[in-house]
Design a protein around this motif. Structure first.
Motif, mmCIF file in Angstrom:
data_model
loop_
_atom_site.group_PDB
_atom_site.id
_atom_site.type_symbol
_atom_site.label_atom_id
_atom_site.label_comp_id
_atom_site.label_asym_id
_atom_site.label_seq_id
_atom_site.Cartn_x
_atom_site.Cartn_y
_atom_site.Cartn_z
ATOM 1 N N GLN A 112 0.822 -1.210 0.000
ATOM 2 C CA GLN A 112 0.000 0.000 0.000
ATOM 3 C C GLN A 112 0.858 1.262 0.000
ATOM 4 N N VAL A 113 1.900 1.281 0.836
ATOM 5 C CA VAL A 113 2.798 2.436 0.881
ATOM 6 C C VAL A 113 3.541 2.578 -0.458
ATOM 7 N N PHE A 114 3.936 1.455 -1.026
ATOM 8 C CA PHE A 114 4.626 1.473 -2.318
ATOM 9 C C PHE A 114 3.737 2.092 -3.398
ATOM 10 N N CYS A 115 2.494 1.645 -3.481
ATOM 11 C CA CYS A 115 1.563 2.176 -4.498
ATOM 12 C C CYS A 115 1.253 3.646 -4.246
ATOM 13 N N PHE A 116 1.099 3.999 -2.989
ATOM 14 C CA PHE A 116 0.818 5.389 -2.621
ATOM 15 C C PHE A 116 1.970 6.301 -3.056
ATOM 16 N N THR A 117 3.191 5.878 -2.748
ATOM 17 C CA THR A 117 4.374 6.652 -3.123
ATOM 18 C C THR A 117 4.524 6.723 -4.643
ATOM 19 N N LEU A 118 4.249 5.613 -5.312
ATOM 20 C CA LEU A 118 4.355 5.576 -6.776
ATOM 21 C C LEU A 118 3.397 6.575 -7.415
ATOM 22 N N LEU A 119 2.154 6.590 -6.950
ATOM 23 C CA LEU A 119 1.155 7.483 -7.525
ATOM 24 C C LEU A 119 1.525 8.949 -7.310
ATOM 25 N N ILE A 120 1.912 9.297 -6.080
ATOM 26 C CA ILE A 120 2.265 10.690 -5.778
ATOM 27 C C ILE A 120 3.474 11.134 -6.588
ATOM 28 N N THR A 121 4.489 10.275 -6.681
ATOM 29 C CA THR A 121 5.699 10.632 -7.437
ATOM 30 C C THR A 121 5.405 10.811 -8.914
ATOM 31 N N LEU A 122 4.590 9.937 -9.476
ATOM 32 C CA LEU A 122 4.244 10.058 -10.899
ATOM 33 C C LEU A 122 3.505 11.360 -11.185
ATOM 34 N N VAL A 123 2.581 11.727 -10.307
ATOM 35 C CA VAL A 123 1.829 12.974 -10.504
ATOM 36 C C VAL A 123 2.760 14.181 -10.395
ATOM 37 N N LEU A 124 3.676 14.167 -9.425
ATOM 38 C CA LEU A 124 4.618 15.279 -9.269
ATOM 39 C C LEU A 124 5.536 15.392 -10.479
ATOM 40 N N LEU A 125 5.983 14.265 -11.006
ATOM 41 C CA LEU A 125 6.837 14.286 -12.199
ATOM 42 C C LEU A 125 6.053 14.791 -13.412
ATOM 43 N N ALA A 126 4.784 14.410 -13.493
ATOM 44 C CA ALA A 126 3.948 14.903 -14.595
ATOM 45 C C ALA A 126 3.775 16.413 -14.508
ATOM 46 N N ILE A 127 3.555 16.929 -13.301
ATOM 47 C CA ILE A 127 3.422 18.374 -13.117
ATOM 48 C C ILE A 127 4.718 19.084 -13.501
ATOM 49 N N ALA A 128 5.863 18.508 -13.096
ATOM 50 C CA ALA A 128 7.155 19.123 -13.404
ATOM 51 C C ALA A 128 7.403 19.182 -14.907
ATOM 52 N N ASP A 129 7.012 18.145 -15.646
ATOM 53 C CA ASP A 129 7.234 18.118 -17.094
ATOM 54 C C ASP A 129 6.281 19.045 -17.837
ATOM 55 N N VAL A 130 5.008 18.933 -17.537
ATOM 56 C CA VAL A 130 4.003 19.719 -18.256
ATOM 57 C C VAL A 130 4.111 21.198 -17.898
ATOM 58 N N ASN A 131 4.678 21.499 -16.724
ATOM 59 C CA ASN A 131 4.842 22.878 -16.292
ATOM 60 C C ASN A 131 5.782 23.662 -17.211
ATOM 61 N N LEU A 132 6.628 22.964 -17.969
ATOM 62 C CA LEU A 132 7.566 23.600 -18.904
ATOM 63 C C LEU A 132 7.143 23.207 -20.317
ATOM 64 N N PRO A 133 6.187 23.930 -20.908
ATOM 65 C CA PRO A 133 5.599 23.482 -22.178
ATOM 66 C C PRO A 133 6.571 23.403 -23.344
ATOM 67 N N PHE A 134 7.692 24.124 -23.278
ATOM 68 C CA PHE A 134 8.650 24.097 -24.373
ATOM 69 C C PHE A 134 9.989 23.490 -23.964
ATOM 70 N N ARG A 135 10.085 22.978 -22.717
ATOM 71 C CA ARG A 135 11.372 22.504 -22.235
ATOM 72 C C ARG A 135 11.329 21.106 -21.639
ATOM 73 N N GLY A 136 10.189 20.652 -21.186
ATOM 74 C CA GLY A 136 10.116 19.374 -20.497
ATOM 75 C C GLY A 136 10.243 18.190 -21.442
ATOM 76 N N TRP A 137 10.256 16.981 -20.834
ATOM 77 C CA TRP A 137 10.276 15.761 -21.638
ATOM 78 C C TRP A 137 9.027 15.716 -22.529
ATOM 79 N N VAL A 138 7.895 16.112 -21.980
ATOM 80 C CA VAL A 138 6.675 16.303 -22.771
ATOM 81 C C VAL A 138 6.597 17.788 -23.093
ATOM 82 N N HIS A 139 6.681 18.154 -24.365
ATOM 83 C CA HIS A 139 6.728 19.572 -24.724
ATOM 84 C C HIS A 139 5.933 19.837 -25.995
#
Length: 252
Positions: A210-237
């Motif tokens: 449960q802790v593993f899945c919880f941590t996985l979900l939160i980390t994935l969402v934070l990484l998604a926010i970090a990438d999409v937050n830079l529309p011309f610079r992130g891995w997703v751009h």
């Protein structure tokens, strides 16, 4: 700006730290002794989890909305320069030839200069110089017929839109979430995961999962926010595909 490899490394490190903390906690404070506090920990986890979920959802929605607006603005800018190229057909010969050359040069500058510069967190200048020259060309037109006057009027309107969309693109390329927001996201994620780890469960393996899945979900969402937050610079751009199409149409 994070690459795919960096995203994967951060995810692995976060998951490893989470599992190590849970293992250490079970040794220092055995889960059998934490069970009596489950009512308090469960209430705290419910409040924290709900609050943090709202914050995560709001942040993800905000950066995704900004990303979509940057994508649409890029398409509109490419459409504007293509329309200028087509409207140049109705202008007097000297300005027609010059404006067509400038429209091609603008597209090439955006593809070859602007996108790499924005990817490296720098503001491009080449397309701005070409944009100024396009204004000078159109303002020098001396329309001699109604069709030329109409073409000049529409070209000026499209050039005005082009200039506006370019400025918007540069603003969007420089925008990022304020540091205080990242502080809230990271602190909230840490506190929520720690609260989940404190829960005293009779089944150690199930609790770890449960802790593993919880941590996985939160980390994935934070990484998604970090990438999409830079529309011309992130891995997703935002791609320069719209300008590639505009260049192809001009060449045809």
């Amino acid at each position: 700006m994070l690459t795919l490899t960096q995203n994967i490394v951060i995810l692995i490190v976060t998951m490893t730290c989470s599992m190590l903390f849970l293992a250490l906690l079970n040794r220092v404070w055995p889960r059998e002794r934490r069970t009596v506090h489950n009512d308090l920990i469960g209430w705290q986890l419910g409040i924290l989890g709900t609050t943090y979920a709202v914050i995560l959802g709001f942040m993800l929605y905000t950066v995704w909305t900004n990303f979509g607006e940057a994508n649409i603005n890029t398409d509109l800018e490419a459409n504007a320069v293509r329309n200028i190229y087509q409207l140049a057909e109705g202008l007097p010969t000297p300005q027609r030839i010059l404006l067509e050359q400038q429209a091609r040069a603008y597209v090439d500058a955006v593809i070859n200069e602007d996108w790499p510069e924005m990817h490296n967190s720098r503001l491009p200048e080449e397309s701005n110089l070409i944009n100024r020259d396009m204004w000078k060309t159109l303002m020098s037109v001396k329309a001699a017929s109604p069709s030329e006057l109409l073409a000049e009027d529409h070209a000026l309107s499209e050039l005005s839109a082009l200039t506006e969309h370019r400025r918007t693109r540069l603003i969007q390329s420089a925008y990022r979430l304020p540091t205080i927001f990242w502080g809230v996201l990271l602190a909230g994620g840490l506190v929520t995961i720690l609260s989940a780890s404190l829960f005293g469960s009779a089944n150690r393996a199930l609790h770890a999962l449960q802790v593993f899945c919880f941590t996985l979900l939160i980390t994935l969402v934070l990484l998604a926010i970090a990438d999409v937050n830079l529309p011309f610079r992130g891995w997703v751009h935002v791609s320069n595909f719209a300008f590639q199409r505009a260049k192809q149409n001009m060449n045809n």
